[in-house]
Design a protein around this motif. Structure first.
Motif, PDB file in Angstrom:
ATOM      1  N   ILE A 176     -11.354 -40.388 -61.016  1.00 46.42           N
ATOM      2  CA  ILE A 176     -10.498 -41.095 -60.055  1.00 46.42           C
ATOM      3  C   ILE A 176     -11.311 -41.699 -58.909  1.00 46.42           C
ATOM      4  O   ILE A 176     -10.976 -42.757 -58.371  1.00 46.42           O
ATOM      5  N   SER A 177     -12.413 -41.033 -58.539  1.00 46.72           N
ATOM      6  CA  SER A 177     -13.241 -41.562 -57.437  1.00 46.72           C
ATOM      7  C   SER A 177     -13.814 -42.939 -57.778  1.00 46.72           C
ATOM      8  O   SER A 177     -14.125 -43.722 -56.876  1.00 46.72           O
ATOM      9  N   LEU A 178     -13.939 -43.249 -59.084  1.00 51.23           N
ATOM     10  CA  LEU A 178     -14.436 -44.562 -59.489  1.00 51.23           C
ATOM     11  C   LEU A 178     -13.393 -45.655 -59.272  1.00 51.23           C
ATOM     12  O   LEU A 178     -13.707 -46.842 -59.431  1.00 51.23           O
ATOM     13  N   LEU A 179     -12.189 -45.270 -58.910  1.00 49.81           N
ATOM     14  CA  LEU A 179     -11.160 -46.234 -58.516  1.00 49.81           C
ATOM     15  C   LEU A 179     -11.039 -46.292 -57.000  1.00 49.81           C
ATOM     16  O   LEU A 179     -10.973 -47.378 -56.407  1.00 49.81           O
ATOM     17  N   LEU A 180     -11.058 -45.106 -56.365  1.00 52.06           N
ATOM     18  CA  LEU A 180     -10.898 -45.046 -54.905  1.00 52.06           C
ATOM     19  C   LEU A 180     -12.070 -45.689 -54.172  1.00 52.06           C
ATOM     20  O   LEU A 180     -11.872 -46.475 -53.234  1.00 52.06           O
ATOM     21  N   PHE A 181     -13.291 -45.352 -54.568  1.00 50.94           N
ATOM     22  CA  PHE A 181     -14.466 -45.865 -53.856  1.00 50.94           C
ATOM     23  C   PHE A 181     -14.559 -47.393 -53.878  1.00 50.94           C
ATOM     24  O   PHE A 181     -14.733 -48.014 -52.826  1.00 50.94           O
ATOM     25  N   PRO A 182     -14.469 -48.034 -55.043  1.00 56.67           N
ATOM     26  CA  PRO A 182     -14.577 -49.502 -55.020  1.00 56.67           C
ATOM     27  C   PRO A 182     -13.448 -50.179 -54.265  1.00 56.67           C
ATOM     28  O   PRO A 182     -13.680 -51.171 -53.569  1.00 56.67           O
ATOM     29  N   ILE A 183     -12.227 -49.658 -54.370  1.00 55.76           N
ATOM     30  CA  ILE A 183     -11.101 -50.287 -53.658  1.00 55.76           C
ATOM     31  C   ILE A 183     -11.313 -50.208 -52.153  1.00 55.76           C
ATOM     32  O   ILE A 183     -11.213 -51.214 -51.442  1.00 55.76           O
ATOM     33  N   GLY A 215     -20.580 -43.457 -58.040  1.00 55.73           N
ATOM     34  CA  GLY A 215     -19.488 -44.342 -57.642  1.00 55.73           C
ATOM     35  C   GLY A 215     -19.543 -44.706 -56.172  1.00 55.73           C
ATOM     36  O   GLY A 215     -19.311 -45.865 -55.792  1.00 55.73           O
ATOM     37  N   PHE A 216     -19.872 -43.713 -55.329  1.00 58.67           N
ATOM     38  CA  PHE A 216     -19.967 -43.964 -53.888  1.00 58.67           C
ATOM     39  C   PHE A 216     -21.093 -44.948 -53.580  1.00 58.67           C
ATOM     40  O   PHE A 216     -20.896 -45.969 -52.917  1.00 58.67           O
ATOM     41  N   TRP A 217     -22.293 -44.647 -54.090  1.00 57.92           N
ATOM     42  CA  TRP A 217     -23.445 -45.495 -53.755  1.00 57.92           C
ATOM     43  C   TRP A 217     -23.372 -46.859 -54.429  1.00 57.92           C
ATOM     44  O   TRP A 217     -23.796 -47.861 -53.851  1.00 57.92           O
ATOM     45  N   PHE A 218     -22.821 -46.930 -55.624  1.00 62.61           N
ATOM     46  CA  PHE A 218     -22.613 -48.213 -56.288  1.00 62.61           C
ATOM     47  C   PHE A 218     -21.713 -49.098 -55.418  1.00 62.61           C
ATOM     48  O   PHE A 218     -21.978 -50.290 -55.216  1.00 62.61           O
ATOM     49  N   SER A 219     -20.660 -48.513 -54.860  1.00 65.60           N
ATOM     50  CA  SER A 219     -19.740 -49.263 -53.994  1.00 65.60           C
ATOM     51  C   SER A 219     -20.428 -49.703 -52.704  1.00 65.60           C
ATOM     52  O   SER A 219     -20.219 -50.826 -52.227  1.00 65.60           O
ATOM     53  N   VAL A 220     -21.257 -48.840 -52.142  1.00 62.83           N
ATOM     54  CA  VAL A 220     -21.996 -49.183 -50.926  1.00 62.83           C
ATOM     55  C   VAL A 220     -22.990 -50.308 -51.213  1.00 62.83           C
ATOM     56  O   VAL A 220     -23.104 -51.278 -50.449  1.00 62.83           O
ATOM     57  N   PHE A 221     -23.719 -50.189 -52.337  1.00 64.40           N
ATOM     58  CA  PHE A 221     -24.673 -51.240 -52.711  1.00 64.40           C
ATOM     59  C   PHE A 221     -23.950 -52.571 -52.936  1.00 64.40           C
ATOM     60  O   PHE A 221     -24.442 -53.634 -52.526  1.00 64.40           O
ATOM     61  N   GLY A 222     -22.787 -52.501 -53.598  1.00 64.65           N
ATOM     62  CA  GLY A 222     -22.013 -53.713 -53.833  1.00 64.65           C
ATOM     63  C   GLY A 222     -21.548 -54.356 -52.546  1.00 64.65           C
ATOM     64  O   GLY A 222     -21.568 -55.588 -52.407  1.00 64.65           O
ATOM     65  N   ALA A 276     -25.719 -52.735 -63.794  1.00 65.59           N
ATOM     66  CA  ALA A 276     -25.172 -53.478 -62.661  1.00 65.59           C
ATOM     67  C   ALA A 276     -25.805 -53.019 -61.348  1.00 65.59           C
ATOM     68  O   ALA A 276     -26.034 -53.823 -60.437  1.00 65.59           O
ATOM     69  N   ILE A 277     -26.107 -51.726 -61.244  1.00 75.11           N
ATOM     70  CA  ILE A 277     -26.794 -51.210 -60.051  1.00 75.11           C
ATOM     71  C   ILE A 277     -28.191 -51.819 -59.964  1.00 75.11           C
ATOM     72  O   ILE A 277     -28.636 -52.257 -58.893  1.00 75.11           O
ATOM     73  N   GLY A 278     -28.894 -51.848 -61.102  1.00 78.87           N
ATOM     74  CA  GLY A 278     -30.217 -52.463 -61.129  1.00 78.87           C
ATOM     75  C   GLY A 278     -30.170 -53.937 -60.778  1.00 78.87           C
ATOM     76  O   GLY A 278     -31.060 -54.451 -60.088  1.00 78.87           O
ATOM     77  N   TYR A 279     -29.122 -54.625 -61.226  1.00 80.83           N
ATOM     78  CA  TYR A 279     -28.963 -56.050 -60.916  1.00 80.83           C
ATOM     79  C   TYR A 279     -28.824 -56.260 -59.409  1.00 80.83           C
ATOM     80  O   TYR A 279     -29.449 -57.179 -58.841  1.00 80.83           O
ATOM     81  N   LEU A 280     -28.025 -55.411 -58.751  1.00 82.49           N
ATOM     82  CA  LEU A 280     -27.859 -55.526 -57.294  1.00 82.49           C
ATOM     83  C   LEU A 280     -29.191 -55.309 -56.584  1.00 82.49           C
ATOM     84  O   LEU A 280     -29.532 -56.032 -55.637  1.00 82.49           O
ATOM     85  N   GLY A 281     -29.953 -54.310 -57.027  1.00 88.98           N
ATOM     86  CA  GLY A 281     -31.263 -54.058 -56.426  1.00 88.98           C
ATOM     87  C   GLY A 281     -32.219 -55.210 -56.622  1.00 88.98           C
ATOM     88  O   GLY A 281     -32.968 -55.575 -55.705  1.00 88.98           O
TER      89      GLY A 281
END
Length: 412
Positions: free
Chosen positions: A66-73, A388-395, A348-353
């Protein structure tokens, strides 16, 4: 992030708080694409929910994601408010202090264990025993700590670059050395390799990106001397390190799939590479039997244990080993689409970096990618929430920089 119950509570509070200010959320097409990438493991669970033999177990598997929905939103929806570098510094500082507290607690509460390790007895169990006192799996804990070390090192360079006071530089150097010491103390192979590789990435990017190269080289030299000294001291005090990273790791590789032929495998190869390869072999064989849709999210572990028993692998069946590879885990659960989603999520994380030319994000990508080659952190709550948290922060940081770049191009 390290402790499941407090982390779960904080995620709930975070969600409730953001619901109060839901009108402040802002999304565009790019943000929705990012959110879909972050939520892709959850979306895959939903898509294949029908394939679970037990709806109750299927719902439990969904709940972990569920955190993979809450964090990005709520993070990407507020991306303009995210303070990327401040978050990194705060995360590194607080986690290091928390780990220092629990290390002191370990010394005080378990002096007999510390005395045993100082005497060179049962050094192989040291990191795992310490992790047990925190009620967390040692590789999962050390994945967090490897990233903390990278963040602390980045903060050291940041303090040198911005000519901060000597006291602050010294504090960050101490935080870095402490965080690296904890990586060594927990002593899992992949995390140590990832931490060292992450350090090299940060050093390379900092030297190549700064105008004052001499100052960066000086800082790098100081860091490498301290790092080398810490590593040398620890290895001298822990002679098992040499054995663990050489003979123990790659012992009995001729016994893949035949671990029961080894005398007392639980003592000799429990954490060796041959055991993981044997599990991977079985998971691959079982996955091929259940293509194209897999066995279901809630049924993968019991089906794998059943396969161990059917193929007369008593040692693996007794200890019910998980897949220890996220790509194989999702292949077994969801079939062909599973590893594709894992690759999308991590890449996708690597792409952002890469797009941001940011050493911390690239180091995170390396840590999470390689960790999931030898473990399955999208199966565990701590790995799911952590990524999920750090992916959202990086995004969010990427969206901020994209707006700045778009404005600059329009001005031209």
């Amino acid at each position: 992030m390290i402790f499941r119950k407090p982390c779960t509570l904080l995620i709930i509070l975070f969600g409730v708080f953001n619901l109060i200010f839901v009108r402040k959320l802002k999304f565009d097409k790019t943000a929705f694409i990012l959110m879909a990438c972050i939520a892709s493991p959850l979306l895959l669970e939903i898509l294949f929910f029908w394939n679970n033999d037990s709806s109750a177990k299927g719902l439990k598997a969904l709940e972990k994601n569920i955190s993979l929905l809450l964090f990005p939103i709520f993070i990407i929806g507020n991306y303009q408010r995210v303070r990327f570098f401040k978050l990194l510094q705060t995360y590194a500082a607080i986690t290091t202090v928390v780990m220092l507290f629990f290390f002191v607690r370990f010394i005080v509460v378990y002096p007999e264990l510390l005395q045993k390790y100082l005497s060179g007895i049962d050094l192989f169990e040291m990191g795992y025993k310490f992790s047990e006192t925190l009620n967390i799996h040692a590789p999962a804990l050390n994945m967090h700590l490897a990233f903390v070390s990278v963040c602390a090192l980045y903060a050291v360079f940041y303090s040198f670059t911005n000519n901060e006071k000597f006291g602050l530089k010294a504090v960050w150097l101490l935080a870095f050395l402490l965080s690296f010491f904890f990586v060594l103390f927990v002593n899992t192979r992949m995390a140590l390799a990832n931490a060292l590789a992450g350090f090299l990435i940060v050093i390379f990017f900092e030297i190549s990106a700064r105008i004052n190269v001499k100052k960066m080289i000086l800082a790098s030299t100081i860091i490498l001397i301290l790092l080398g000294g810490t590593l040398f001291f620890f290895v001298q005090k822990n002679p098992y390190m040499k054995e663990k990273y050489t003979t123990t790791t790659f012992a009995y590789m001729d016994k893949v799939g035949k671990l029961d032929e080894i005398d007392h495998p639980e003592y000799t190869v429990f954490n060796s590479f041959v055991t993981r390869v044997s599990v991977w072999k079985s998971a691959w064989e079982l996955s091929l039997q259940h293509l194209p849709f897999g066995v279901g999210a809630s049924d993968s572990k019991p089906e794998l244990n059943k396969y161990f028993a059917e193929t007369n692998q008593k040692f693996l069946a007794k200890y019910e080993f998980p897949t220890h590879n996220q790509f194989l885990d999702f292949l077994l659960k969801f079939g062909i689409l599973g590893p594709m989603v894992v690759l999308l999520y991590i890449s996708a994380i690597g792409y952002l970096g890469y797009k941001l030319k940011n050493a911390v994000i690239l180091a995170f990508f390396l840590i999470f990618f390689t960790s999931n080659l030898t473990d399955d952190f999208l199966l565990r709550f701590d790995g799911i929430a952590f990524s999920g948290f750090w992916f959202s922060v990086f995004g969010s940081y990427w969206l901020q920089q994209k707006i700045i770049l778009d404005k600059a191009l329009k001005a031209v």
